[in-house]
Design a protein around this motif. Structure first.
Motif, short mmCIF file in Angstrom:
data_model
loop_
_atom_site.label_atom_id
_atom_site.label_comp_id
_atom_site.label_asym_id
_atom_site.label_seq_id
_atom_site.Cartn_x
_atom_site.Cartn_y
_atom_site.Cartn_z
N CYS A 191 41.85 41.42 37.43
CA CYS A 191 40.97 42.34 36.72
C CYS A 191 39.51 42.15 37.12
O CYS A 191 38.79 43.13 37.35
CB CYS A 191 41.15 42.16 35.22
N VAL A 192 39.05 40.90 37.20
CA VAL A 192 37.66 40.63 37.54
C VAL A 192 37.34 41.12 38.94
O VAL A 192 36.31 41.77 39.19
CB VAL A 192 37.35 39.12 37.41
N ARG A 193 38.23 40.83 39.89
CA ARG A 193 38.00 41.27 41.27
C ARG A 193 38.00 42.80 41.35
O ARG A 193 37.20 43.39 42.08
CB ARG A 193 39.08 40.67 42.18
N TRP A 194 38.89 43.43 40.60
CA TRP A 194 38.92 44.90 40.59
C TRP A 194 37.64 45.46 39.99
O TRP A 194 37.06 46.41 40.54
CB TRP A 194 40.12 45.40 39.80
N LEU A 195 37.17 44.89 38.88
CA LEU A 195 35.98 45.41 38.20
C LEU A 195 34.75 45.30 39.09
O LEU A 195 33.92 46.22 39.12
CB LEU A 195 35.75 44.66 36.89
N LEU A 196 34.61 44.20 39.82
CA LEU A 196 33.45 44.04 40.69
C LEU A 196 33.43 45.09 41.80
O LEU A 196 32.36 45.54 42.21
CB LEU A 196 33.44 42.63 41.29
N ARG A 197 34.60 45.48 42.27
CA ARG A 197 34.66 46.57 43.26
C ARG A 197 34.39 47.91 42.58
O ARG A 197 33.69 48.77 43.13
CB ARG A 197 36.04 46.60 43.94
N TYR A 198 34.93 48.09 41.39
CA TYR A 198 34.81 49.36 40.67
C TYR A 198 33.36 49.72 40.38
O TYR A 198 32.93 50.87 40.59
CB TYR A 198 35.60 49.27 39.37
N ILE A 199 32.57 48.75 39.90
CA ILE A 199 31.21 49.07 39.47
C ILE A 199 30.29 49.42 40.63
O ILE A 199 29.20 49.95 40.41
CB ILE A 199 30.59 47.92 38.66
N SER A 200 30.70 49.11 41.86
CA SER A 200 29.85 49.44 43.00
C SER A 200 29.72 50.94 43.23
O SER A 200 28.76 51.40 43.86
CB SER A 200 30.39 48.77 44.27
N SER A 201 30.67 51.69 42.68
CA SER A 201 30.63 53.14 42.92
C SER A 201 31.06 53.98 41.73
O SER A 201 31.21 55.19 41.84
CB SER A 201 31.52 53.50 44.12
N HIS A 202 31.26 53.35 40.57
CA HIS A 202 31.71 54.09 39.39
C HIS A 202 30.91 53.68 38.16
O HIS A 202 30.33 52.59 38.12
CB HIS A 202 33.20 53.84 39.12
N SER A 203 30.93 54.54 37.16
CA SER A 203 30.28 54.24 35.89
C SER A 203 31.31 53.72 34.89
O SER A 203 32.51 53.68 35.16
CB SER A 203 29.61 55.50 35.34
N PHE A 204 30.82 53.35 33.70
CA PHE A 204 31.70 52.87 32.65
C PHE A 204 32.18 54.00 31.73
O PHE A 204 32.85 53.73 30.72
CB PHE A 204 30.99 51.81 31.81
N THR A 205 31.86 55.24 32.08
CA THR A 205 32.21 56.37 31.22
C THR A 205 33.71 56.46 30.91
O THR A 205 34.08 56.71 29.74
CB THR A 205 31.73 57.69 31.85
N PRO A 206 34.62 56.24 31.88
CA PRO A 206 36.05 56.31 31.54
C PRO A 206 36.46 55.32 30.45
O PRO A 206 37.35 55.61 29.65
CB PRO A 206 36.74 55.98 32.87
N PHE A 207 35.79 54.18 30.40
CA PHE A 207 36.11 53.19 29.37
C PHE A 207 35.70 53.70 27.99
O PHE A 207 36.32 53.34 26.98
CB PHE A 207 35.43 51.86 29.67
N ALA A 208 34.65 54.52 27.95
CA ALA A 208 34.23 55.08 26.67
C ALA A 208 35.31 56.00 26.10
O ALA A 208 35.65 55.91 24.91
CB ALA A 208 32.92 55.86 26.84
N TRP A 209 35.86 56.86 26.95
CA TRP A 209 36.92 57.76 26.47
C TRP A 209 38.18 56.99 26.11
O TRP A 209 38.88 57.34 25.16
CB TRP A 209 37.22 58.81 27.54
#
Length: 275
Positions: free
Chosen positions: A234-252
């Motif tokens: 999860c940590v490795r995925w999140l570090l890649r994710y934030i380089s090009s995505h926002s946290f908006t999907p987590f809000a929904w």
């Protein structure tokens, strides 16, 4: 050996690892999962905190190069000393408020209504933070933080004492609102997690040691191992994710999960137990 109990421990470990470092509240997910599994006695509450050790070990491994270089340079380099000070300053408010309010929060706020409300309100904070993020950044890297920035993030972390808020969500989104870039806020959240979760786990084990016995060791080991493996991915995925995505999907997602919590409570599908 109770294989059913070990299976439950594995499931709880996976849930802990997958949710601890995302802005979606591991506590809320563990409460609901534990209720669904019938895994919600006093011992299980200690278990939920103890298996955070596995998740923290995953963070230490992912960030080992930075942690190691800081420890080596700590006696002589000012930058390493400032980084270590920032982590301590950010961690300190959690100690104070945790000791002062922890027992009251555990007795009064671990309810489906509070958890669901925290999930949904947190979602709107994320949406607000993402809308203003681009024009508000003043700190691009963790190394650029001052001790006052660390203190502010540490104070925001204390909101995570309310179940359903999310420690990662409070520190990451709080950091963004305070002027940190998405990367800096995420990195500092991970660094801050190390003393915070280790401290919480050690305190809980010492305080509730009378509930535990040697027979519980296999259950705890299974939970820690599965927490570690799932958190590492999860940590490795999140570090890649934030380089090009926002946290908006987590809000929904938080809004949807908050509604699920309310529905399971209102219909009686899940018997929520007091902490």
């Amino acid at each position: 050996m109770d294989l059913v109990l070990l299976l439950k421990a594995a499931i709880m470990g996976i849930v802990e690892g997958l949710t601890e470092f995302l802005p979606i509240s591991s506590t809320g997910h563990l409460i609901l999962t534990g209720a669904l599994l019938g895994f919600h006695d006093d011992k299980s509450k200690v278990f939920e905190i103890a298996i955070q050790t596995g998740a923290i070990l995953a963070v230490i491994i992912v960030y080992w190069q930075k942690i190691r270089s800081t420890l080596v340079a700590l006696p002589s380099e000012r930058q390493a000393q400032r980084f270590a000070l920032n982590v301590f300053v950010g961690f300190f408010p959690a100690i104070v408020f945790g000791l002062l309010l922890g027992a009251w929060i555990k007795s009064n706020l671990f309810t489906p209504q509070v958890v669901a409300t925290a999930f949904i309100l947190g979602a709107f904070v994320i949406l607000w933070a993402e809308r203003r993020q681009q024009s508000a950044v003043r700190i691009q890297e963790v190394e650029d933080m001052r001790w006052t920035d660390a203190l502010k993030v540490g104070l925001v972390q204390c909101f995570a004492l309310v179940p359903g808020t999310s420690r990662s969500g409070a520190t990451i989104i709080g950091g963004m609102l305070l002027g940190l870039s998405r990367k800096a806020a995420t990195d500092f959240s991970f660094y801050l997690a190390i003393p915070t979760l280790i401290g919480a786990g050690a305190y809980s084990l010492v305080k509730e040691r009378h509930l535990l016995s040697a027979d519980d060791l296999p259950m705890f080991l299974v939970g820690v191992v599965f927490s570690f493996v799932s958190a590492w991915f999860c940590v490795r995925w999140l570090l890649r994710y934030i380089s090009s995505h926002s946290f908006t999907p987590f809000a929904w997602y938080r809004i949807a999960f908050g509604i699920i919590v309310l529905v399971t409570w209102w219909t009686g599908w899940v018997q929520w137990e007091p902490a």
